[in-house]
Design an enzyme around this catalytic site. Structure first.
Site, PDB file in Angstrom:
ATOM      1  N   GLY A   1     151.650  64.895 180.667  1.00 57.61           N
ATOM      2  CA  GLY A   1     151.355  63.936 181.727  1.00 57.61           C
ATOM      3  C   GLY A   1     149.906  63.942 182.155  1.00 57.61           C
TER       4      GLY A   1
ATOM      5  N   VAL B   1     155.956  64.198 189.049  1.00 59.09           N
ATOM      6  CA  VAL B   1     156.137  62.771 188.796  1.00 59.09           C
ATOM      7  C   VAL B   1     155.373  62.315 187.556  1.00 59.09           C
ATOM      8  CG1 VAL B   1     154.229  62.049 190.317  1.00 59.09           C
ATOM      9  CG2 VAL B   1     156.151  60.490 189.903  1.00 59.09           C
ATOM     10  N   ASP B   2     154.220  62.903 187.277  1.00 55.94           N
ATOM     11  CA  ASP B   2     153.415  62.441 186.143  1.00 55.94           C
ATOM     12  C   ASP B   2     154.132  62.648 184.814  1.00 55.94           C
ATOM     13  OD1 ASP B   2     151.347  61.618 187.793  1.00 55.94           O
ATOM     14  OD2 ASP B   2     150.309  63.545 187.688  1.00 55.94           O
TER      15      ASP B   2
ATOM     16  N   GLY C   1     155.873  68.027 177.270  1.00 59.74           N
ATOM     17  CA  GLY C   1     155.871  69.096 178.256  1.00 59.74           C
ATOM     18  C   GLY C   1     156.142  68.517 179.630  1.00 59.74           C
ATOM     19  N   MET C   2     157.180  69.024 180.295  1.00 60.75           N
ATOM     20  CA  MET C   2     157.569  68.501 181.604  1.00 60.75           C
ATOM     21  C   MET C   2     157.477  69.604 182.650  1.00 60.75           C
ATOM     22  SD  MET C   2     160.666  65.916 180.604  1.00 60.75           S
ATOM     23  CE  MET C   2     160.626  65.139 182.225  1.00 60.75           C
TER      24      MET C   2
ATOM     25  N   CYS D   1     148.050  77.349 189.256  1.00 62.70           N
ATOM     26  CA  CYS D   1     149.511  77.323 189.182  1.00 62.70           C
ATOM     27  C   CYS D   1     150.147  78.661 189.541  1.00 62.70           C
ATOM     28  CB  CYS D   1     149.960  76.872 187.792  1.00 62.70           C
ATOM     29  SG  CYS D   1     149.401  77.948 186.455  1.00 62.70           S
TER      30      CYS D   1
ATOM     31  N   CYS E   1     144.484  77.601 179.809  1.00 65.79           N
ATOM     32  CA  CYS E   1     145.913  77.303 179.686  1.00 65.79           C
ATOM     33  C   CYS E   1     146.139  76.138 178.728  1.00 65.79           C
ATOM     34  CB  CYS E   1     146.495  76.985 181.059  1.00 65.79           C
ATOM     35  SG  CYS E   1     148.256  76.569 181.010  1.00 65.79           S
TER      36      CYS E   1
ATOM     37  N   MET F   1     157.998  74.421 180.371  1.00 58.63           N
ATOM     38  CA  MET F   1     157.328  75.680 180.028  1.00 58.63           C
ATOM     39  C   MET F   1     157.327  76.611 181.233  1.00 58.63           C
ATOM     40  SD  MET F   1     153.997  74.324 177.922  1.00 58.63           S
ATOM     41  CE  MET F   1     153.971  72.602 178.424  1.00 58.63           C
TER      42      MET F   1
ATOM     43  N   GLY G   1     158.222  69.084 186.018  1.00 54.61           N
ATOM     44  CA  GLY G   1     159.030  68.822 187.200  1.00 54.61           C
ATOM     45  C   GLY G   1     158.294  67.946 188.198  1.00 54.61           C
TER      46      GLY G   1
END
EC number: 2.8.1.13
Length: 371
Positions: A128, A18-19, A13-14, A200, A104, A39, A16
């Site tokens: 991450g 840095v982690d 899962g990315m 978020c 979540c 996602m 966007g």
């Protein structure tokens, strides 16, 4: 793991950030068959008409191209609304202070996303998060990340053995400065990107303005427990137990704090003093229990607990009431234990599981935070 890395598909899962960018880089360098997934959980167009999710996805695309892995975007907006945001609103409506990140992780990142990843042929999912997974004594254990300042096991407390068995946390053994350094050395597009903070789906927006779009505010009276009116509140949902800022009570003496809520009469109770006994609890009833570890098979055990993120560990005794409820006895009274928040249990570095704070007591007397 029986397969060789190159035969093992990991769907990460990315976000966007840095982690997750460095987590993807590490997996690729270790030889795994890596796929990046962005996602989209929320339609987060800001006041200027800019969709920050689009900007984040563009960063994911750039990083995946730099690393050399395929990428996809998946829309989980409906699942997020049904499982996370509806819960968030229901809790505020009930006068509680929810933690949507816990829900979540439970319902989206390690359920809907995991199911989608398996459909893509994944052996594992990765994120991450700052946490670790280890297989010891016949079970999967979730351990704190080595970076104490960034450890995120508090938010992962509802993960099951099945979910952990298919999860990798590539950053668990690293500290944040190392991750920034790795991103810079690799020239990743997100190397200098600011960390996201807060909830978020609220982003940079004003919390009161955001919440009032979904729950009509009901202003009311702010008073002491003895009935002395100290002012007016903007709506009980905007205040949490132990809150000082935003009360607007002047005068001399000790500062004022929110110490309780009366939902029926729409009253916010306030009192003076940081160490006011009304803010301290030594016994908690918590529900919606989820266990990572088999240690919870015992009817009673001692461990440590966090009643909010970044709090120091507190020594407690946990008594299992039923499969959904625990009683927590604190060795020392703890300030501002807040209904709706997560209480998370630890044995050293191991996260045992967690629950949602429901009732708080002091010396056997229930604190009517939600009277």
């Amino acid at each position: 793991m029986n397969k060789l890395p190159q035969e093992t598909r990991v769907v990460i899962g990315m976000s966007g950030g840095v982690d997750s960018s460095v987590a993807a880089l590490l997996l690729k360098e270790q030889g795994y068959d890596v796929i990046g997934i962005f996602m989209k959980n929320w339609d987060d167009t800001d006041a200027n008409g800019v969709c920050t999710a689009t900007e984040d996805y563009n960063d994911v695309i750039e990083v995946c191209n730099q690393i050399g892995i395929p990428y996809y975007a998946v829309n989980f907006e409906k699942q997020y609304w049904d499982k996370v945001f509806t819960y968030f609103l229901d809790e505020y409506r009930a006068g509680r202070t929810p933690n949507p990140d816990v829900m979540c992780n439970k319902e989206i990142k390690f359920k809907a996303f995991l199911e989608h990843a398996i459909a893509l042929g994944a052996d594992y999912v990765a994120t991450g998060h700052y946490a670790r997974v280890a297989y010891m004594d016949g079970e999967y254990k979730m351990l704190r990340g080595v970076d104490d300042n960034k450890d995120q096991t508090y938010f992962l407390n509802q993960l099951s053995q099945e979910q952990l068995s298919k999860t990798m946390f590539p950053l668990g053994e690293l500290k944040k400065p190392q991750i920034r350094e790795m991103a810079t050395e690799a020239g990743l597009a997100t190397a200098a990107k600011k960390d996201s903070t807060g909830i978020c789906f609220i982003g940079e927006r004003n919390f009161k303005d955001f919440l009032s779009n979904y729950l009509p505010a009901q202003p009311g009276v702010m008073q002491t427990l003895s009935g002395e009116v100290k002012g007016k509140h903007d709506g009980l949902m905007y205040y949490t137990i132990g809150q000082r800022h935003g009360l607007g009570i002047g005068g001399n003496g000790d500062p004022w704090f929110a110490v309780g809520k009366n939902l029926k009469e729409n009253i916010l109770y306030v009192d003076q003093g940081f160490h006011n006994e009304l803010l301290y609890g030594d016994e908690v009833i918590a529900t919606n229990v989820g266990w990572v570890s088999n240690k919870a098979k015992e009817k009673e055990f001692t461990c440590t607990a966090k009643f909010r993120y970044r709090q120091a560990d507190n020594k407690v005794t946990v008594q299992i009431v039923d499969e959904n409820t625990v009683r927590i006895l604190c060795d020392e009274p703890i300030r501002a234990i807040t209904p709706g928040q997560a209480v998370v249990f630890y044995d050293g570095d191991e996260c045992l599981g967690g629950a949602t704070i429901d009732e708080v007591y002091h010396s056997g007397k229930k604190l009517d935070y939600l009277g």
